[in-house]
Each structure stands twice: as C-alpha cells, then as structure tokens.
Design a protein around this motif. Structure first.
Motif, mmCIF file in Angstrom:
data_model
loop_
_atom_site.group_PDB
_atom_site.id
_atom_site.type_symbol
_atom_site.label_atom_id
_atom_site.label_comp_id
_atom_site.label_asym_id
_atom_site.label_seq_id
_atom_site.Cartn_x
_atom_site.Cartn_y
_atom_site.Cartn_z
ATOM 1 N N MET A 1 62.356 28.005 34.700
ATOM 2 C CA MET A 1 61.206 28.661 35.338
ATOM 3 C C MET A 1 60.846 28.003 36.669
ATOM 4 O O MET A 1 61.192 26.839 36.933
ATOM 5 N N THR A 2 60.152 28.726 37.509
ATOM 6 C CA THR A 2 59.604 28.209 38.756
ATOM 7 C C THR A 2 58.223 27.636 38.459
ATOM 8 O O THR A 2 57.375 28.330 37.897
ATOM 9 N N HIS A 3 58.012 26.385 38.823
ATOM 10 C CA HIS A 3 56.762 25.706 38.462
ATOM 11 C C HIS A 3 55.641 25.931 39.473
ATOM 12 O O HIS A 3 54.470 25.961 39.096
ATOM 13 N N THR A 4 55.986 26.046 40.748
ATOM 14 C CA THR A 4 54.974 26.280 41.773
ATOM 15 C C THR A 4 54.841 27.789 41.975
ATOM 16 O O THR A 4 55.796 28.449 42.388
ATOM 17 N N VAL A 5 53.662 28.316 41.660
ATOM 18 C CA VAL A 5 53.479 29.757 41.613
ATOM 19 C C VAL A 5 52.281 30.163 42.455
ATOM 20 O O VAL A 5 51.242 29.496 42.430
ATOM 21 N N VAL A 6 52.417 31.249 43.198
ATOM 22 C CA VAL A 6 51.270 31.811 43.889
ATOM 23 C C VAL A 6 50.576 32.771 42.931
ATOM 24 O O VAL A 6 51.220 33.554 42.230
ATOM 25 N N ALA A 7 49.264 32.680 42.874
ATOM 26 C CA ALA A 7 48.472 33.537 41.987
ATOM 27 C C ALA A 7 47.198 33.928 42.727
ATOM 28 O O ALA A 7 46.878 33.374 43.785
ATOM 29 N N VAL A 8 46.468 34.881 42.174
ATOM 30 C CA VAL A 8 45.220 35.330 42.794
ATOM 31 C C VAL A 8 44.117 35.360 41.741
ATOM 32 O O VAL A 8 44.379 35.396 40.538
ATOM 33 N N GLY A 9 42.878 35.353 42.226
ATOM 34 C CA GLY A 9 41.730 35.517 41.358
ATOM 35 C C GLY A 9 41.369 36.976 41.201
ATOM 36 O O GLY A 9 41.894 37.848 41.909
ATOM 37 N N ARG A 10 40.457 37.242 40.292
ATOM 38 C CA ARG A 10 40.055 38.623 39.999
ATOM 39 C C ARG A 10 39.501 39.345 41.229
ATOM 40 O O ARG A 10 39.663 40.555 41.366
ATOM 41 N N GLU A 11 38.884 38.616 42.146
ATOM 42 C CA GLU A 11 38.224 39.253 43.299
ATOM 43 C C GLU A 11 39.124 39.348 44.528
ATOM 44 O O GLU A 11 38.667 39.800 45.580
ATOM 45 N N ALA A 12 40.378 38.963 44.431
ATOM 46 C CA ALA A 12 41.268 39.046 45.591
ATOM 47 C C ALA A 12 41.362 40.495 46.077
ATOM 48 O O ALA A 12 41.596 41.404 45.283
ATOM 49 N N PRO A 13 41.196 40.730 47.376
ATOM 50 C CA PRO A 13 41.219 42.107 47.894
ATOM 51 C C PRO A 13 42.628 42.682 48.009
ATOM 52 O O PRO A 13 43.616 41.933 48.089
ATOM 53 N N PHE A 14 42.702 43.992 48.035
ATOM 54 C CA PHE A 14 43.962 44.736 48.068
ATOM 55 C C PHE A 14 44.880 44.224 49.170
ATOM 56 O O PHE A 14 46.057 43.918 48.923
ATOM 57 N N LYS A 15 44.365 44.133 50.383
ATOM 58 C CA LYS A 15 45.210 43.765 51.513
ATOM 59 C C LYS A 15 45.757 42.346 51.366
ATOM 60 O O LYS A 15 46.907 42.073 51.726
ATOM 61 N N GLU A 16 44.960 41.436 50.829
ATOM 62 C CA GLU A 16 45.436 40.064 50.609
ATOM 63 C C GLU A 16 46.576 40.040 49.604
ATOM 64 O O GLU A 16 47.546 39.288 49.759
ATOM 65 N N ILE B 1 42.707 55.728 38.561
ATOM 66 C CA ILE B 1 41.760 54.621 38.665
ATOM 67 C C ILE B 1 42.315 53.542 39.588
ATOM 68 O O ILE B 1 41.607 53.007 40.450
ATOM 69 N N LYS B 2 43.602 53.236 39.416
ATOM 70 C CA LYS B 2 44.209 52.204 40.260
ATOM 71 C C LYS B 2 44.275 52.644 41.721
ATOM 72 O O LYS B 2 44.218 51.815 42.627
ATOM 73 N N ALA B 3 44.413 53.941 41.940
ATOM 74 C CA ALA B 3 44.458 54.439 43.316
ATOM 75 C C ALA B 3 43.157 54.130 44.051
ATOM 76 O O ALA B 3 43.145 53.978 45.276
ATOM 77 N N GLY B 4 42.062 54.015 43.311
ATOM 78 C CA GLY B 4 40.776 53.689 43.927
ATOM 79 C C GLY B 4 40.437 52.221 43.863
ATOM 80 O O GLY B 4 39.373 51.803 44.328
ATOM 81 N N GLY B 5 41.334 51.399 43.305
ATOM 82 C CA GLY B 5 41.059 49.981 43.145
ATOM 83 C C GLY B 5 41.064 49.223 44.452
ATOM 84 O O GLY B 5 41.861 49.517 45.352
ATOM 85 N N LEU B 6 40.176 48.233 44.555
ATOM 86 C CA LEU B 6 40.058 47.432 45.774
ATOM 87 C C LEU B 6 40.348 45.954 45.540
ATOM 88 O O LEU B 6 40.620 45.221 46.485
ATOM 89 N N THR B 7 40.273 45.506 44.289
ATOM 90 C CA THR B 7 40.474 44.092 43.998
ATOM 91 C C THR B 7 41.529 43.918 42.905
ATOM 92 O O THR B 7 41.864 44.863 42.189
ATOM 93 N N ALA B 8 41.992 42.681 42.760
ATOM 94 C CA ALA B 8 42.999 42.387 41.738
ATOM 95 C C ALA B 8 42.495 42.764 40.352
ATOM 96 O O ALA B 8 43.253 43.270 39.521
ATOM 97 N N GLY B 9 41.224 42.511 40.075
ATOM 98 C CA GLY B 9 40.666 42.832 38.770
ATOM 99 C C GLY B 9 40.700 44.312 38.472
ATOM 100 O O GLY B 9 40.836 44.724 37.313
ATOM 101 N N GLU B 10 40.566 45.143 39.504
ATOM 102 C CA GLU B 10 40.594 46.594 39.323
ATOM 103 C C GLU B 10 42.025 47.135 39.285
ATOM 104 O O GLU B 10 42.275 48.194 38.719
ATOM 105 N N LEU B 11 42.939 46.410 39.892
ATOM 106 C CA LEU B 11 44.311 46.894 40.044
ATOM 107 C C LEU B 11 45.265 46.360 38.982
ATOM 108 O O LEU B 11 46.279 46.987 38.681
#
Length: 220
Positions: A20-35, A90-100
């Motif tokens: 496995m790859t140990h160093t991973v990029v991740a996001v929080g629930r509020e991360a915006p779509f464009k990010e 619903i996902k088409a209208g999502g703006l954040t990671a938590g919604e998507l």
C-alpha cells in the motif's frame, strides 16, 4: 506520494500493508467541489478518502461522484427528475465532499491478503481502497497498480522462494528443477507420485508474483 513498502528478501508480499501507499492525500467533509477536482488532477488519482475527526474514513469521493454535475448540466429538471437516478441528481447539485462522497466507504484492512483486496475491488468496481485500522482510521491507500507490483519481482527471486518455501516442504526436493522466465515458472525433473503434480502446481501458483506454471515432469 510515497512508494509502497518493499517486500523483505525472505518472502513475497502477502498482505495489503506490504504494497500500500502510506502517504495519502485526503479531504475533509467541507472540502469544496473545485478543490477536489484540483487535488485529483494534482495527485493523479481517481478518488480521495473523506475524513472526519482524527482521521476516520467516512466516505470516498471519486471522479464518478463528480461527473453528474457535468452529466446533468443541460438536463431538463422535470425529465431528469422522472427518469434519472435520484442519487445522481443529488450529487449533481453537490458542492462539498460530504454531499458528493460515496458512503460508507469501501475499505480494506492492512492485514488483508492481496487476493482479498483484488476481490473487493472487482466486486465493488473500484480502483482504489482506503486502508483502515480496526477503528476506521486511515493508514494508507491500495490501488490496482499496487496489487500488480508483485509481478515485478525478479525471476531469480521467485525461483529462490519456490525452492525455499515450496520444494522443501514436499518429498521431491532433489528431483524437481525450477526455471523462471518473465514470471512463468517451469518445473522439470521427476516425481515419485503422479498425485503430487496438482499439489505442487497449486503451491507454486500461490507464490506472489508467479504469472503461470508450466510442468515438464516425468513420474518414476
């Protein structure tokens, strides 16, 4: 992103933690779509774990989760609402990671075998799996390409492992020869019992990195 850990010289990788790859990029629930889109591009990955609290995986946001925004861009709301997939709408209208995100996340434990990880990917049709510990905290990510790394093992390393871990446990060590070319193992020599053939072939195929097994054996 760091490379997966290499296997030790004493044996082939057996578990997800070995590749496995140990160093991973991740996001929080509020991360915006464009990010999210930018991180996928920057890190050249197809999905990101979504984390809460101290690093617990609560979902995964993938390219597939983002595409409905483009898919339904020009759709008539009345037609799409009647015929389209409600979850996709619903996902088409999502703006954040938590919604998507897709939740709960499809994950795997570090001590899972490579075969188990491959079966989860195939069954759930995903390309990457977050690797989590017993309480769901992110430890790394394993991808399809990580699972394929075992097939890059040198031929002489495979031959050595087969002699050490397979032949020494069967009553045939002096009668069977091992040759490996491009991961394909050829077993030659003689066997005292025809019934040992499937046992031997199965044991050799179980060695991580073996592409195929060819038998050139005679029976005494």
């Amino acid at each position: 992103m760091s490379d997966a850990s290499s296997s030790s010289s004493t044996g082939s990788p057996r578990t997800v933690s070995d590749v496995m790859t140990h160093t991973v990029v991740a996001v929080g629930r509020e991360a915006p779509f464009k990010e999210i889109v930018e991180l996928l591009r920057q890190w050249k990955v197809s999905a990101l774990p979504v984390l809460a609290g101290e690093g617990r995986v609560i979902g995964v946001v993938s390219e597939a989760d983002l595409l409905p925004k483009e898919e339904f861009r020009d759709a008539d709301d009345r037609v799409a609402g009647r015929d389209g997939d409600p979850a996709e709408r619903i996902k088409a209208g999502g703006l954040t990671a938590g919604e998507l995100m897709s939740s709960p996340a499809v994950t795997v434990h570090p001590d899972a075998t490579l075969g188990e990880a491959a079966r989860i990917m195939a069954r759930r049709r995903v390309k990457r799996l977050p690797v989590v510990d017993a309480i769901g905290l992110l430890q790394g990510v394993v991808s399809r390409s990580d699972l394929l790394k075992v097939f890059l093992r040198p031929d002489d390393e495979l031959a050595d492992e087969i002699r050490r871990t397979v032949l020494t446990h069967l009553p045939i060590t002096t009668a069977v020869t091992v040759g490996v070319a491009e991961g394909v193992v050829t077993l030659g020599g003689s066997l005292p019992d025809r019934g040992l053939v499937p046992v031997l072939a199965r044991a050799v195929r179980a060695v991580e990195g073996v592409v195929d097994v060819r038998l050139d054996l005679v029976h005494r």
